[in-house]
Enzyme design. Sequence first.
Site, PDB file in Angstrom:
ATOM      1  N   CYS A 223      -1.926   8.608   3.745  1.00  0.00           N
ATOM      2  CA  CYS A 223      -1.838   8.216   2.339  1.00  0.00           C
ATOM      3  C   CYS A 223      -3.153   8.450   1.609  1.00  0.00           C
ATOM      4  CB  CYS A 223      -1.426   6.753   2.222  1.00  0.00           C
ATOM      5  SG  CYS A 223      -2.488   5.619   3.134  1.00  0.00           S
TER       6      CYS A 223
ATOM      7  N   GLU B 225       0.880  -1.169   0.000  1.00  0.00           N
ATOM      8  CA  GLU B 225       0.000   0.000   0.000  1.00  0.00           C
ATOM      9  C   GLU B 225       0.909   1.208   0.000  1.00  0.00           C
ATOM     10  OE1 GLU B 225      -1.553   3.236   1.337  1.00  0.00           O
ATOM     11  OE2 GLU B 225      -2.182   2.134   3.117  1.00  0.00           O
TER      12      GLU B 225
END
Length: 499
Positions: free
Chosen positions: A295, A261
Amino acid sequence: MAQDSLSRYSIDADWSDHYIGGEWRGSDSGETMAVMDPSTRETVTEVPRGTEADVDAAYEAAAAAQTEWGQTPPARREELVRNLLGTMDEHSEEIVELLATEAGQIEGMGETSVHLAEDQIAEAATLPRRMKGEHAASNIPGKENIVQREPQGVVTVISPWNFPLNLSARAIAPAVAAGNTVVVKPASNTPVVGGLLFARLFEDAGFPDGVINVVTGQGSEIGDAVASHDESDVVAFTGSTEVGRRVAAAAGENLAEAAMELGGNNAHIVTADADLDQAVDAGVFGSFAHQGQVCISINRHLVHEDVYDEYVEQVRERAENLPAGSAHDHVVVGPIINESQRDQILDYVERTVEAGATLETGGDTVDVDGVEDSLVVEPTVLSDVTNDMAAACNEHFGPVVPVIPFSDVDEAVELANDTEFGLSGSVHAGDVGAGKRIAQRLETGMVHVNDQPINDEAHVPFSGTGASGVGGYNTDDFLDEVTENKWISLQHDDREFPF
């Protein structure tokens, strides 16, 4: 460790040992490294400076423990994961303080991190009973085909510094619940909350020795040894795309499964028909939560030209009224994790203004009492931004709002998709149906209508596209990463062969 149950979870406890094979041991080098509080810029503890010998010892312990742990009955694995949940809950207040001290998370964000971690652990506790196989018909008379799900073996978890608690938990807990053992290498900025804390939680929850192993150290010194270790079957990494590419390459050399990720450049689309107040509320939260060090935070605000000026004005007013300062005080915007990250954010802002954008507010650091060279960046709003300016085309990872105008939905979609990243995004378009139609055109793994991009629920898949990563987290997506299918055929009747 002869420490009482409360002091074990304090930053003032002794964190100077790795946790390998159920034992606390110092680094093979005998060296430690300092951990800094980003609010005060003071050293708050020391952790081991790991070596490749420490890494080898951790994997040796994990591999030795995996067979027995993988054969542990599912009810027992479920029981221990639930014990882990209870242990975390018991020490939640101390963990929130650790998050403030080590990761710069304000109290509310620390509480959210604990809640998300507990959600991940609770979901993981259901996995041992969900590892079910299947039967498949055979073309061979008298043959029975069985497909069963088995643990991969040893899972490497390389945890990030921005949300070290819950983003570690989402990999560690399901990996062990599925019968794997783990080696954790936490980020060097947050080695306690992202790694050593979990060792103590697992120890107090009653897990067998070797199920979790934690080695701390500089990524530049032991990162390659961790990512490429030949005992590693899966590498779960959360972090920047730049580092993630190197980690994935190292894992690939070993033919290990990779769950990555990575970065994002998430767009918040606001059309002319949007409820502007709701869009502003969502935009402010989605940009300034945890100082933008998320993020899935909003990196670009794409706003229709008819409501552009009003949107900019409202966001500017909100930004100017957000309290910013030490994470130990009652603020909304706390410190950036370190000096290099802070300087990069301010550089993006400066370059964007030089390119023609207007600095509506912010753009500098906030003075914090008693702290020289503060890491707190002012909530910053930039207007007249274009997609190619530094604060827009890069993942700025800070409390920065670049606002970009568009003339119609087609242009908004084109702008949103004009990036190598494809992690998350959000849309405000007046009604859910219109928002959904736009969302379906966005090239991202996740999109949130009438909301903002910072959403995570353990029972819902979490993944990106493009440079935002490979593989997936949460629910069955990550279960697929940490398990493999095994085909067993049973020939019940005598089989005839041609020779």
